[in-house]
Every structure is written in C-alpha cells, then in structure tokens.
Design an enzyme around this catalytic site. Structure first.
Site, PDB file in Angstrom:
ATOM      1  N   SER A   9      -0.026   1.888   3.464  1.00  0.00           N
ATOM      2  CA  SER A   9      -0.396   0.727   3.998  1.00  0.00           C
ATOM      3  C   SER A   9       0.599  -0.267   4.016  1.00  0.00           C
ATOM      4  O   SER A   9       1.299  -0.314   2.596  1.00  0.00           O
ATOM      5  CB  SER A   9      -1.721  -0.329   2.803  1.00  0.00           C
ATOM      6  OG  SER A   9      -2.295  -1.130   2.629  1.00  0.00           O
ATOM      7  N   HIS A  34      -0.618   1.454   8.138  1.00  0.00           N
ATOM      8  CA  HIS A  34      -1.621   0.832   8.122  1.00  0.00           C
ATOM      9  C   HIS A  34      -0.993  -0.912   8.317  1.00  0.00           C
ATOM     10  O   HIS A  34      -0.642  -1.185   7.305  1.00  0.00           O
ATOM     11  CB  HIS A  34      -2.565   0.907   6.961  1.00  0.00           C
ATOM     12  CG  HIS A  34      -3.918   0.248   7.286  1.00  0.00           C
ATOM     13  ND1 HIS A  34      -5.110   0.092   8.005  1.00  0.00           N
ATOM     14  CD2 HIS A  34      -3.919  -0.925   6.317  1.00  0.00           C
ATOM     15  CE1 HIS A  34      -6.618  -0.262   7.772  1.00  0.00           C
ATOM     16  NE2 HIS A  34      -5.468  -1.033   6.925  1.00  0.00           N
ATOM     17  N   ASP A  36      -2.723  -4.780   7.476  1.00  0.00           N
ATOM     18  CA  ASP A  36      -3.814  -5.488   6.917  1.00  0.00           C
ATOM     19  C   ASP A  36      -3.291  -7.131   7.590  1.00  0.00           C
ATOM     20  O   ASP A  36      -2.568  -7.647   6.422  1.00  0.00           O
ATOM     21  CB  ASP A  36      -3.610  -5.980   5.504  1.00  0.00           C
ATOM     22  CG  ASP A  36      -4.709  -4.049   4.960  1.00  0.00           C
ATOM     23  OD1 ASP A  36      -5.464  -3.682   5.373  1.00  0.00           O
ATOM     24  OD2 ASP A  36      -3.881  -3.858   4.260  1.00  0.00           O
ATOM     25  N   MET A  38      -4.281 -10.818   7.969  1.00  0.00           N
ATOM     26  CA  MET A  38      -4.874 -12.189   7.069  1.00  0.00           C
ATOM     27  C   MET A  38      -4.876 -12.685   7.939  1.00  0.00           C
ATOM     28  O   MET A  38      -3.686 -13.500   7.352  1.00  0.00           O
ATOM     29  CB  MET A  38      -4.875 -12.023   5.574  1.00  0.00           C
ATOM     30  CG  MET A  38      -5.033 -10.239   4.808  1.00  0.00           C
ATOM     31  SD  MET A  38      -4.666 -10.198   3.727  1.00  0.00           S
ATOM     32  CE  MET A  38      -4.411  -8.384   2.973  1.00  0.00           C
ATOM     33  N   HIS A  66      -5.210  -4.051  10.993  1.00  0.00           N
ATOM     34  CA  HIS A  66      -7.012  -3.994  11.283  1.00  0.00           C
ATOM     35  C   HIS A  66      -7.105  -5.638   9.948  1.00  0.00           C
ATOM     36  O   HIS A  66      -6.803  -6.414   9.688  1.00  0.00           O
ATOM     37  CB  HIS A  66      -7.261  -3.631   9.012  1.00  0.00           C
ATOM     38  CG  HIS A  66      -8.383  -3.946   8.149  1.00  0.00           C
ATOM     39  ND1 HIS A  66      -8.457  -3.311   7.167  1.00  0.00           N
ATOM     40  CD2 HIS A  66      -8.997  -4.369   9.158  1.00  0.00           C
ATOM     41  CE1 HIS A  66      -9.554  -3.905   7.085  1.00  0.00           C
ATOM     42  NE2 HIS A  66     -10.025  -4.788   7.655  1.00  0.00           N
ATOM     43  N   MET A  68      -8.249  -8.775   9.290  1.00  0.00           N
ATOM     44  CA  MET A  68      -9.278  -8.816   9.119  1.00  0.00           C
ATOM     45  C   MET A  68      -8.899 -10.473   8.595  1.00  0.00           C
ATOM     46  O   MET A  68      -8.895 -11.540   7.767  1.00  0.00           O
ATOM     47  CB  MET A  68      -9.152  -9.062   6.744  1.00  0.00           C
ATOM     48  CG  MET A  68      -9.025  -7.264   6.802  1.00  0.00           C
ATOM     49  SD  MET A  68      -8.605  -7.366   4.853  1.00  0.00           S
ATOM     50  CE  MET A  68      -6.941  -6.829   4.931  1.00  0.00           C
ATOM     51  N   MET A 140     -13.937  -0.245   3.757  1.00  0.00           N
ATOM     52  CA  MET A 140     -13.810  -0.695   2.460  1.00  0.00           C
ATOM     53  C   MET A 140     -13.671  -0.431   1.199  1.00  0.00           C
ATOM     54  O   MET A 140     -15.257  -1.012   0.709  1.00  0.00           O
ATOM     55  CB  MET A 140     -14.090  -2.403   2.573  1.00  0.00           C
ATOM     56  CG  MET A 140     -12.946  -3.515   3.971  1.00  0.00           C
ATOM     57  SD  MET A 140     -10.984  -2.499   3.852  1.00  0.00           S
ATOM     58  CE  MET A 140     -10.361  -3.773   2.693  1.00  0.00           C
ATOM     59  N   GLY A 145      -8.700  -8.477   0.563  1.00  0.00           N
ATOM     60  CA  GLY A 145      -7.677  -9.707   0.540  1.00  0.00           C
ATOM     61  C   GLY A 145      -6.756  -9.446  -0.144  1.00  0.00           C
ATOM     62  O   GLY A 145      -5.585  -9.715  -0.203  1.00  0.00           O
ATOM     63  N   PHE A 146      -6.269  -8.245  -0.731  1.00  0.00           N
ATOM     64  CA  PHE A 146      -5.719  -8.639  -2.194  1.00  0.00           C
ATOM     65  C   PHE A 146      -4.891  -6.991  -2.728  1.00  0.00           C
ATOM     66  O   PHE A 146      -6.961  -6.049  -2.556  1.00  0.00           O
ATOM     67  CB  PHE A 146      -5.232  -9.094  -3.416  1.00  0.00           C
ATOM     68  CG  PHE A 146      -5.394 -10.120  -3.325  1.00  0.00           C
ATOM     69  CD1 PHE A 146      -4.480 -11.057  -3.355  1.00  0.00           C
ATOM     70  CD2 PHE A 146      -6.604 -10.792  -2.764  1.00  0.00           C
ATOM     71  CE1 PHE A 146      -3.762 -12.408  -2.918  1.00  0.00           C
ATOM     72  CE2 PHE A 146      -6.836 -12.096  -3.097  1.00  0.00           C
ATOM     73  CZ  PHE A 146      -5.271 -13.317  -2.812  1.00  0.00           C
ATOM     74  N   GLY A 148      -3.751  -3.129  -4.627  1.00  0.00           N
ATOM     75  CA  GLY A 148      -3.999  -2.796  -6.406  1.00  0.00           C
ATOM     76  C   GLY A 148      -5.503  -3.675  -7.022  1.00  0.00           C
ATOM     77  O   GLY A 148      -5.246  -2.823  -8.221  1.00  0.00           O
ATOM     78  N   ASP A 178     -10.392   2.431   2.753  1.00  0.00           N
ATOM     79  CA  ASP A 178      -9.404   1.400   2.026  1.00  0.00           C
ATOM     80  C   ASP A 178      -9.586   0.523   0.953  1.00  0.00           C
ATOM     81  O   ASP A 178     -10.883   0.422   1.043  1.00  0.00           O
ATOM     82  CB  ASP A 178      -9.012   0.504   3.668  1.00  0.00           C
ATOM     83  CG  ASP A 178      -7.913   0.113   2.728  1.00  0.00           C
ATOM     84  OD1 ASP A 178      -6.925   0.144   2.957  1.00  0.00           O
ATOM     85  OD2 ASP A 178      -7.532  -1.089   3.777  1.00  0.00           O
ATOM     86  N   GLY A 179      -8.179   1.420   0.163  1.00  0.00           N
ATOM     87  CA  GLY A 179      -8.377   0.210  -1.382  1.00  0.00           C
ATOM     88  C   GLY A 179      -9.293   0.983  -2.755  1.00  0.00           C
ATOM     89  O   GLY A 179      -9.768   2.290  -2.461  1.00  0.00           O
ATOM     90  N   GLY A 180      -7.782   0.891  -3.638  1.00  0.00           N
ATOM     91  CA  GLY A 180      -8.059   1.838  -4.723  1.00  0.00           C
ATOM     92  C   GLY A 180      -8.298   3.181  -4.647  1.00  0.00           C
ATOM     93  O   GLY A 180      -8.262   3.906  -5.496  1.00  0.00           O
ATOM     94  N   GLY A 200      -2.478   2.010  -0.608  1.00  0.00           N
ATOM     95  CA  GLY A 200      -1.436   1.277  -0.250  1.00  0.00           C
ATOM     96  C   GLY A 200      -0.736   1.670  -1.682  1.00  0.00           C
ATOM     97  O   GLY A 200       0.615   1.709  -1.958  1.00  0.00           O
TER      98      GLY A 200
END
Length: 219
Positions: A9, A34, A36, A38, A66, A68, A140, A145-146, A148, A178-180, A200
């Site tokens: 990411s 990737h 993101d 926004m 992506h 968003m 997701m 949005g953020f 971490g 996607d995410g964490g 990420g």
C-alpha cells in the site's frame, strides 16, 4: 489456488521516497501496487490524485487503484488515463453496481479490471448477486481512511462466505483484503481464501521487508 498476491500500500510509504520503495519492492518480487484514493468526503482523509499514479506507472507494477470517493464514475476515467490497471469502487458510494462497472469498462480502450469494495459494517451477503460482474471483490478489514489500524476479525467470515460463493459458481473473481494484515493474522486470511492482500504498515515500515514477504507467502 494460485500463489498469494501481495499488494503493498502506497499510503504507508514515505512520500519522499516513493520511487526507492517501489523499486525495492519490485526487486523483492512484488507485482502489484495499491493506491488508496481518498476525497476527504467518503472517508475522512485525503491522499493521492491521478498524477501520482501516472508518475509511478513507469515502474511496471500492476496499478491497483482503490477509489474511496463519493463519485467514482466522475473520476475513474482520469485514473484509467493515468495508468490504472484495476479500478475498485465502493458499494456504499453507488446505487447500481452493475451499471457503474459497465460505465467504467467503457472508459478504457483496453480491457480494464473493475473491483467492488465493502466497508466493515456492510454485510457480505448484500453484494453476492454482484460478484459475477466484477474482477475483484475487496473486503475492508479496517474502517477505510487511515493506515495502521487493527484488523477486524469479522473480515474472516466475509472471506469464507465469498470464497465458497466464488468456488460454487466457478467464478474467476479475486478476493482482495485490505487493512491491518500482519504476521498475526495473515495465515487465517489465507486459509479463509484470500487471493490478494494489501500490506501497509507491516510491509512498508518493516526493517526486513524480504522476510515479511517470505512469511506472508509461505505461512
């Protein structure tokens, strides 16, 4: 299933060294990147525009964009022109997923991959009727949005349901998550049936990215 695709990411990379980071990841075997995107409205943050995609397209990675954003149809063509290989839109941002994917495909002179993403609070059952129309379904596993944030376990159920649906109907749609995602949950994500994982913070800030990639692929 084929080998897991790791999509680093860009959001988690040091913006002063994008080129260096991409070259390093490419040399380690990563084939996707990737983005993101926004708009500060659909999600409470701002990130990249089409020019960043255009500037980084020369490095030869698969540009996974992506969106968003509130109005993906309005801006999709700009990212396609910039070099996007896949455009993923949010189910929550549109009224007619089938129509929107048709509109996006018509914007490109060459075949374009189109994905559909859902936020953590959206039920996977709500989009099953649309899976056949998309090349990628992006689940997701954090609130968009953020970077971490911690992985939300309800994503595992969604991956499992989606994997069974895709296999039952003999579809080629890819499952992206996607995410964490990190060394504590990647094994579960893979076991449930993910094809693509967006990495990420775990990868982009890792002191030993080669070891992180190897673990994600082999665990």
């Amino acid at each position: 299933m084929s080998e897991l695709i790791i999509a680093p990411s860009l959001l988690s990379a040091n913006s002063s060294n994008f080129a260096e980071a991409i070259i390093s990841l490419r040399n380690l075997g990563c084939k996707w990147l990737h983005y993101d995107i926004m708009d500060g409205h659909f999600v409470p943050n701002l990130s990249f525009g089409p020019q960043v995609v255009k500037d980084l397209s020369s490095y030869g990675l698969y540009n996974d964009v992506h969106l968003m954003i509130t109005d993906p149809v309005k801006y999709a063509s700009k990212f396609i022109q910039a070099g996007a290989d896949n455009i993923t839109i949010h189910y929550e941002a549109i009224k007619d997923p089938i129509l929107v994917q048709q509109q996006i495909r018509s914007m490109s002179k060459k075949p374009i991959s189109v994905g559909l993403s859902i936020k953590p609070r959206t039920r996977i059952e709500d989009i099953l009727d649309y899976v056949n129309y998309f090349d990628v379904i992006l689940i997701m596993s954090v609130e968009p949005g953020f970077s971490g944030q911690e992985f939300l376990p309800n994503a595992l159920y969604k991956i499992e349901v989606l994997r069974k649906y895709i296999d039952k109907h003999h579809l080629s749609t890819l499952i992206e998550v996607d995410g964490g995602i990190n060394d504590t949950n990647i094994q579960q994500v893979k076991q449930k049936g993910a094809d693509v994982v967006v990495s990420g913070k775990y990868l982009m800030t890792n002191d030993h990215p080669d070891q992180a990639i190897k673990y994600m692929l082999e665990c």
